[in-house]
Design a protein around this motif. Structure first.
Motif, PDB file in Angstrom:
ATOM      1  N   HIS A 207       0.839  -1.212   0.000  1.00  0.00           N
ATOM      2  CA  HIS A 207       0.000   0.000   0.000  1.00  0.00           C
ATOM      3  C   HIS A 207       0.863   1.246   0.000  1.00  0.00           C
ATOM      4  O   HIS A 207       1.891   1.291   0.665  1.00  0.00           O
ATOM      5  CB  HIS A 207      -0.878   0.054   1.253  1.00  0.00           C
ATOM      6  CG  HIS A 207      -1.659  -1.188   1.510  1.00  0.00           C
ATOM      7  ND1 HIS A 207      -2.764  -1.552   0.763  1.00  0.00           N
ATOM      8  CD2 HIS A 207      -1.501  -2.162   2.457  1.00  0.00           C
ATOM      9  CE1 HIS A 207      -3.254  -2.691   1.233  1.00  0.00           C
ATOM     10  NE2 HIS A 207      -2.501  -3.091   2.253  1.00  0.00           N
ATOM     11  N   VAL A 208       0.406   2.243  -0.735  1.00  0.00           N
ATOM     12  CA  VAL A 208       1.047   3.556  -0.686  1.00  0.00           C
ATOM     13  C   VAL A 208      -0.045   4.607  -0.495  1.00  0.00           C
ATOM     14  O   VAL A 208      -1.038   4.624  -1.232  1.00  0.00           O
ATOM     15  CB  VAL A 208       1.849   3.849  -1.973  1.00  0.00           C
ATOM     16  CG1 VAL A 208       2.358   5.295  -1.963  1.00  0.00           C
ATOM     17  CG2 VAL A 208       3.021   2.878  -2.121  1.00  0.00           C
ATOM     18  N   ILE A 209       0.135   5.442   0.506  1.00  0.00           N
ATOM     19  CA  ILE A 209      -0.809   6.541   0.753  1.00  0.00           C
ATOM     20  C   ILE A 209      -0.058   7.845   0.509  1.00  0.00           C
ATOM     21  O   ILE A 209       1.089   7.999   0.914  1.00  0.00           O
ATOM     22  CB  ILE A 209      -1.326   6.535   2.212  1.00  0.00           C
ATOM     23  CG1 ILE A 209      -1.839   5.151   2.617  1.00  0.00           C
ATOM     24  CG2 ILE A 209      -2.393   7.605   2.422  1.00  0.00           C
ATOM     25  CD1 ILE A 209      -3.148   4.742   2.017  1.00  0.00           C
ATOM     26  N   GLU A 210      -0.725   8.781  -0.141  1.00  0.00           N
ATOM     27  CA  GLU A 210      -0.080  10.051  -0.479  1.00  0.00           C
ATOM     28  C   GLU A 210      -0.992  11.195  -0.052  1.00  0.00           C
ATOM     29  O   GLU A 210      -2.209  11.141  -0.287  1.00  0.00           O
ATOM     30  CB  GLU A 210       0.139  10.090  -1.994  1.00  0.00           C
ATOM     31  CG  GLU A 210       1.009  11.224  -2.453  1.00  0.00           C
ATOM     32  CD  GLU A 210       1.223  11.197  -3.978  1.00  0.00           C
ATOM     33  OE1 GLU A 210       1.058  10.115  -4.579  1.00  0.00           O
ATOM     34  OE2 GLU A 210       1.542  12.259  -4.528  1.00  0.00           O
ATOM     35  N   MET A 211      -0.448  12.190   0.594  1.00  0.00           N
ATOM     36  CA  MET A 211      -1.262  13.346   1.005  1.00  0.00           C
ATOM     37  C   MET A 211      -0.429  14.621   0.934  1.00  0.00           C
ATOM     38  O   MET A 211       0.798  14.575   0.971  1.00  0.00           O
ATOM     39  CB  MET A 211      -1.797  13.176   2.437  1.00  0.00           C
ATOM     40  CG  MET A 211      -2.771  12.025   2.608  1.00  0.00           C
ATOM     41  SD  MET A 211      -3.391  11.884   4.306  1.00  0.00           S
ATOM     42  CE  MET A 211      -4.772  13.044   4.270  1.00  0.00           C
ATOM     43  N   ASP A 331       0.471  -6.217   6.212  1.00  0.00           N
ATOM     44  CA  ASP A 331       0.036  -6.288   7.613  1.00  0.00           C
ATOM     45  C   ASP A 331       0.159  -4.948   8.344  1.00  0.00           C
ATOM     46  O   ASP A 331      -0.011  -4.879   9.559  1.00  0.00           O
ATOM     47  CB  ASP A 331       0.812  -7.387   8.362  1.00  0.00           C
ATOM     48  CG  ASP A 331       2.273  -7.005   8.623  1.00  0.00           C
ATOM     49  OD1 ASP A 331       2.693  -5.920   8.169  1.00  0.00           O
ATOM     50  OD2 ASP A 331       2.985  -7.783   9.279  1.00  0.00           O
ATOM     51  N   GLY A 332       0.450  -3.901   7.601  1.00  0.00           N
ATOM     52  CA  GLY A 332       0.487  -2.572   8.214  1.00  0.00           C
ATOM     53  C   GLY A 332       1.856  -2.128   8.686  1.00  0.00           C
ATOM     54  O   GLY A 332       1.988  -1.049   9.262  1.00  0.00           O
ATOM     55  N   THR A 333       2.880  -2.923   8.448  1.00  0.00           N
ATOM     56  CA  THR A 333       4.234  -2.499   8.822  1.00  0.00           C
ATOM     57  C   THR A 333       4.673  -1.353   7.909  1.00  0.00           C
ATOM     58  O   THR A 333       4.532  -1.436   6.689  1.00  0.00           O
ATOM     59  CB  THR A 333       5.216  -3.678   8.680  1.00  0.00           C
ATOM     60  OG1 THR A 333       4.758  -4.745   9.502  1.00  0.00           O
ATOM     61  CG2 THR A 333       6.626  -3.264   9.091  1.00  0.00           C
ATOM     62  N   ALA A 407      -4.204   6.305   6.512  1.00  0.00           N
ATOM     63  CA  ALA A 407      -3.854   4.946   6.102  1.00  0.00           C
ATOM     64  C   ALA A 407      -4.673   3.928   6.879  1.00  0.00           C
ATOM     65  O   ALA A 407      -5.208   2.964   6.310  1.00  0.00           O
ATOM     66  CB  ALA A 407      -2.358   4.711   6.321  1.00  0.00           C
ATOM     67  N   ALA A 408      -4.798   4.142   8.180  1.00  0.00           N
ATOM     68  CA  ALA A 408      -5.546   3.196   9.018  1.00  0.00           C
ATOM     69  C   ALA A 408      -6.977   3.062   8.508  1.00  0.00           C
ATOM     70  O   ALA A 408      -7.490   1.949   8.354  1.00  0.00           O
ATOM     71  CB  ALA A 408      -5.528   3.658  10.473  1.00  0.00           C
ATOM     72  N   LYS A 421       2.029  -0.872  16.559  1.00  0.00           N
ATOM     73  CA  LYS A 421       2.817  -1.853  15.803  1.00  0.00           C
ATOM     74  C   LYS A 421       4.127  -1.259  15.278  1.00  0.00           C
ATOM     75  O   LYS A 421       5.150  -1.934  15.205  1.00  0.00           O
ATOM     76  CB  LYS A 421       1.967  -2.335  14.625  1.00  0.00           C
ATOM     77  CG  LYS A 421       2.617  -3.362  13.700  1.00  0.00           C
ATOM     78  CD  LYS A 421       1.664  -3.622  12.523  1.00  0.00           C
ATOM     79  CE  LYS A 421       2.211  -4.671  11.582  1.00  0.00           C
ATOM     80  NZ  LYS A 421       2.244  -6.010  12.189  1.00  0.00           N
ATOM     81  N   ASN A 422       4.087   0.032  14.934  1.00  0.00           N
ATOM     82  CA  ASN A 422       5.240   0.638  14.262  1.00  0.00           C
ATOM     83  C   ASN A 422       6.073   1.580  15.132  1.00  0.00           C
ATOM     84  O   ASN A 422       7.101   2.093  14.667  1.00  0.00           O
ATOM     85  CB  ASN A 422       4.759   1.396  13.019  1.00  0.00           C
ATOM     86  CG  ASN A 422       4.290   0.445  11.924  1.00  0.00           C
ATOM     87  OD1 ASN A 422       5.106  -0.203  11.276  1.00  0.00           O
ATOM     88  ND2 ASN A 422       2.976   0.329  11.750  1.00  0.00           N
ATOM     89  N   LEU A 423       5.615   1.820  16.360  1.00  0.00           N
ATOM     90  CA  LEU A 423       6.367   2.732  17.233  1.00  0.00           C
ATOM     91  C   LEU A 423       7.736   2.148  17.564  1.00  0.00           C
ATOM     92  O   LEU A 423       7.874   0.940  17.777  1.00  0.00           O
ATOM     93  CB  LEU A 423       5.626   2.940  18.556  1.00  0.00           C
ATOM     94  CG  LEU A 423       4.614   4.075  18.669  1.00  0.00           C
ATOM     95  CD1 LEU A 423       4.027   4.088  20.083  1.00  0.00           C
ATOM     96  CD2 LEU A 423       5.230   5.428  18.350  1.00  0.00           C
TER      97      LEU A 423
END
Lengths: 791, 156
Positions: A207-211, A331-333, A407-408, A421-423
């Protein structure tokens, strides 16, 4: 120096503090609550006259001619000065040293890698006006009213030029050029990070999110407008300036440069300062002008900005256009992050701190192995920008925490779980991020857990239902942050322990409301093992204070406590030698503890003041002031204050009105010296961010280039009835980088506030199709965003 | 120049003023009472609040001549000798000030607020101080201080 101190840190950590850590009410309060403060405009000198600036009404205009003949004849007028007069008199420019320069700062460069063209800052310009409100001429008269009247009769022949206020427009082909030396207005362009690794990670991401986020321009509006009182003493050839700032020593050097005089001939006085938040860190043209005019006229000259002038000509804050991309696996990593940060520096570069400090923190509190940032900047015909409370960090943390929320929701992750998960975990500390920046310490996950509990995160649904029954919507937001505290690397302390039982600490850093007189005394007292009431903190007069970096970048407590510690360690060695000499024993036979030097196995002991008396006695006819020590230190290692915020907002979808109903801040400021003061810093810091999120904007009219935010009636700083009471907590993880374990308070809560508030508003409106709201989220903007989402 | 007579902090004052002199200019420039501050030019910030005949007013928006014969109290006149007013004491104890620039006006407004409403709730305190701006405290500790002072004044 730093390495040496690190070794000693453990010993200090287990030492018993008596005053440090206690909520001691401030000693500076008494004068301030009884009307006896010493702010710049409270000072007046016999024979004083008044200066008023003629300011440009145009965002961009050539100055063809200035005719002041009529004005000069008006009652009370003593002189009228222009840029040509400054030039003819050999005045220089203000050298702002805008490029962050500690060893740990990433090096910003001009496009192609060269030196950055800053845009020279003359006290008055000779060629062009480059923003509305730029001073073009100065009138000096006997009274303020006479000066104002005469200023209206100074006729400036302006040739209006095309203007550009928006950085995204300024970089386009054919945009008006602010400085001929930089035809395309792009004065900085630097890339940091690993492009190849980042590209590879993006290519493989699920996944790629862009803002994109415009972080709007705001202004600090300290309630004391900037002011300056200049004097010149013919006999000694010395200039004296009273002016509020974050540190008189830096100002002295820069003003000396602008006047082309020896810094030793300049004395800067700075006592109580009515707020700063960054805007008073940098020298203003009026500081040089009143001194110069005082010499030429032979009388003291005062300048006092009106609020309207402050809105036009105080250095402003933020104004960053940031475009970001986040790559995640299935998995959201988090895999990689890209950012393009375009800073609007305004008419000239006063500071690149915001751009420079934000760039290596774009990945925030998260484990993101690959990242790249483009840090670039453009000139525009607007007031210059400068660091504003939490320079550069709220901008990048806003983008990061907004894109994580987005993204979430787009990908179906719980926003809290995705963050957790990513902290970066405490086990990974010290953690080196993708830009090679090492976070010293922290327990980010614990802070998050504390905040969720204090916010009763799990009880949200029931509260939201109750609010729905009142016809409103409740939204909740969360944001983590990490910020960096670096700042000028040098600080100095001069300490005197007198036989009379007092300790004087002269320190180069300057408070602007942070309570140094109280908290520095707490530190000194505990390190000496004496009562804090015996300690006097001295600052604000460059004839006394030789060196010091000033208050910025959350550096004051960290640097001052480290310098105080270093001074006392040196003094201990000397004191033991003194005691050994008096007792006729070896120094090894003397122990020190709790403020006392004790003969090992013997009955003899001295405290600091007894030794000071001995020292004075031994001096005979010499220096009888007691034990004295000077200590300068240099500290380049940054620290990384961190924490998080949770908030809830009620939104009225009919009117767009937003009310913050709950706000929780959890901050790791390192060791808390005075929790009363640090809590106060947290509250103010939250309000700073809330103002930007909800109301504040230096708005420029798109048709005329005129700033339309010129008073407190059209610029929305938070008011008492718009703020909630705050819930705050510390997650105190002492920093290993300095003896007291200090990180920094006062800027972190601002860093999280923009994102957490917008996250909450978007949460309230998500089922209406709203997935972002530009700041400030005024009622009109919220209402418009709802309308836009619904087509 | 016109003659002006009034009481300031309990003391009779006679002054000669320009007709356009504002009350805050009289206080600061002619009487040297620099505790009253000026933070804006649109009557928004409240740094200049003083009491005129018991009413909290923004002294930047009042011609000095309109205080002819009035009883003016400034921040310098609030304490009784060495004894702080309960509001001053509460501001100190609750850390309701940082830079201290808005503080004199804030305290004068808060004192007047409690004279109108001796037992306000938090929302009433916040609404009552809406005309005083503070950039340092986020108002949190100011509200705490006013509530603490109210409790003490009711008790005493």
């Amino acid at each position: 120096m730093t390495d040496e101190l690190e070794l000693k840190f453990d010993a200090l950590a287990v030492g018993a503090f008596k005053s440090v850590g206690r909520p001691v009410a401030r000693r500076e309060d008494l004068r301030l609550i009884t009307g006896k403060g010493r702010f710049t405009d409270d000072f007046n000198e016999p024979g004083q006259v008044v200066a008023v600036l003629v300011r440009s009404p145009y965002p961009h205009a050539r100055i063809n001619r200035i005719d002041s003949d009529t004005a000069k004849q008006m009652p009370g007028v003593l002189a009228i000065y222009t840029g040509e007069d400054c030039r003819a008199d050999g005045l220089g420019i203000i050298s702002h040293s805008p490029v962050p320069s500690t060893r740990s700062d990433l090096k910003l460069t001009a496009p192609g890698g060269g030196a950055i063209f800053e845009g020279p800052h003359a006290l008055l310009p000779v060629d062009k006006a480059r923003h509305v409100g730029e001073g073009i001429a100065m009138v000096v008269a006997e009274s303020h009213r006479q000066a104002l009247d005469a200023a209206e009769h100074v006729r400036v022949d302006y040739e209006p030029l095309p203007w550009v206020a928006d950085s995204a427009v300024a970089i386009r082909d054919g945009a008006p050029t602010v400085w001929d030396e930089v035809p395309n207005n792009v004065c900085v362009d630097t890339r940091f990070g690993d492009t190849a690794a980042t590209d590879a990670a993006f290519a493989s991401a699920a996944h790629v999110i862009e803002m994109e986020f415009p972080i709007q321009r705001v202004t600090a509006t300290p309630l004391e407008p900037r002011a300056a009182l200049g004097q010149y003493d013919e006999a000694s050839g010395r200039y004296t300036l009273n002016a509020g700032s974050n540190g008189a020593v830096t100002h002295k050097r820069q003003i000396a440069g602008a006047l082309n005089v020896d810094p030793e001939n300049i004395r800067v006085l700075c006592f109580d300062v009515g707020g700063n938040f960054g805007t008073k860190n940098r020298v203003y043209v009026e500081f040089g002008l009143v001194l110069w005019a005082a010499r030429k006229i032979g009388r003291p000259v005062k300048f006092l900005a009106t609020r309207s002038e402050s809105f036009l000509s105080d250095y402003q804050g933020r104004d960053l256009l940031t475009r970001v991309e986040l790559a995640l696996d299935a998995d959201g990593t988090f895999l990689a992050y890209r950012a393009s940060n375009l800073s609007n520096v305004g008419a000239r570069i006063v500071s690149l701190s915001p751009l420079g400090k934000g760039a290596p923190l774009v990945t925030g509190s998260y484990r993101i192995p690959a990242a790249e940032v483009r840090a670039w900047a453009a000139f525009t015909t607007t007031t210059p920008t400068q660091a504003y409370r939490s320079s550069g960090r709220p901008e990048v943390i806003h983008a990061l925490e907004r894109i994580i929320d987005t993204a979430a929701h787009r990908l179906g992750f719980d926003p809290i779980a995705l963050r957790r998960k990513n902290l970066v975990s405490s086990e990974e500390m010290p953690y080196t991020n993708a830009f090679g920046i090492t976070y010293d310490s922290g327990d980010y996950i614990k802070s998050m857990d504390i905040a969720l509990r204090l916010a009763d995160w799990d009880g949200f649904e029931a509260r939201a239902l109750a609010v729905r029954e009142r016809g409103l919507r409740l939204g909740r937001g969360f944001a983590n942050y990490v910020e960096s505290s670096i700042g000028a690397p040098r600080e100095r302390v001069d300490m005197t322990i007198s036989p009379a039982g007092r300790v004087e600490v002269v320190v180069g850093t300057q408070p602007t409301g942070q309570g140094h007189e109280t908290s520095f005394a707490q530190v000194t007292a505990d390190l000496l093992g004496i009562d804090a009431n015996a300690v006097d903190i001295v600052y604000g007069d460059t004839d006394i204070v030789a060196e010091g970096g000033g208050s910025h970048s959350g550096r004051s407590m960290r640097h001052a406590s480290t310098a105080i510690y270093g001074a006392i360690e040196k003094l201990k060695v000397y004191a033991i030698e003194l005691a050994a000499d008096v007792w006729g024993i070896e120094t090894q036979a003397i122990g020190y503890g709790d403020g006392r030097f004790v003969e090992t196995g013997g009955a003899r002991r001295f405290d600091w003041f007894e030794l000071a008396a001995l020292e004075a006695e031994r001096a005979g006819g010499g220096d009888q002031r007691g034990l004295r020590i000077s200590h300068s230190h240099e500290m380049h290692t940054p620290v990384f204050p961190n924490g998080c915020a949770a908030c809830e907002v009620e939104v009225d979808t009919e009117t767009g009105f937003v009310r913050i109903t709950k706000y929780v801040a959890v901050d790791d400021v390192g060791r808390v010296i005075n929790p009363l003061i640090v809590d106060g810093q947290t509250h103010g810091s939250i309000a700073t961010g809330a103002g930007q999120a909800l109301w504040e904007q230096c708005y420029t009219d798109p048709d005329s280039g005129q700033p339309l935010s010129g008073s407190f009636m059209d610029y929305g700083i938070p008011r008492a009835d718009e703020m909630p009471s705050f819930i705050t907590a510390f997650n105190e993880v002492p920093s290993p980088t300095n003896p007291l374990g200090v990180k920094s308070g006062g800027e972190g809560p601002t860093t999280a506030a923009l994102a957490v508030i917008i996250n909450a508003i978007v949460d309230a409106l998500r089922d209406l199709g709203v997935d972002d709201i530009p700041m400030p989220a005024t009622p009109f903007q919220v209402w418009q965003s709802i309308r836009d989402a619904q087509g | 120049m016109i003659p002006l007579q009034l009481k300031v902090n309990g003391e009779p004052v006679a002054a000669e003023i320009e007709p356009a002199t504002l009350l805050v200019e009289l206080l600061r420039d002619q009487l040297g009472l620099t505790g009253t501050h000026v933070g804006c030019d649109t009557s928004q910030c409240g740094c200049c609040v003083v009491h005129v005949d018991g009413v909290a007013l923004k002294s930047c928006t009042l011609l000095a001549i309109s205080a002819q014969g009035s009883d003016v109290v400034t921040i310098e006149g609030l304490a009784t000798g060495a004894t702080l007013h309960p509001m001053q004491k509460a501001f100190h104890e609750c850390h309701a000030l940082q830079c201290g620039y808005c503080t004199p006006g804030m305290i004068m407004s808060a004192v007047a607020l409690l004279e109108r409403n001796p037992d306000p709730n938090e929302a009433e305190v916040r609404e009552g101080l809406e005309g005083n701006l503070c950039r340092c405290t986020g108002y949190h500790n100011i509200v705490r201080a006013v509530l603490a002072a109210a409790a003490e004044m009711r008790g005493g």
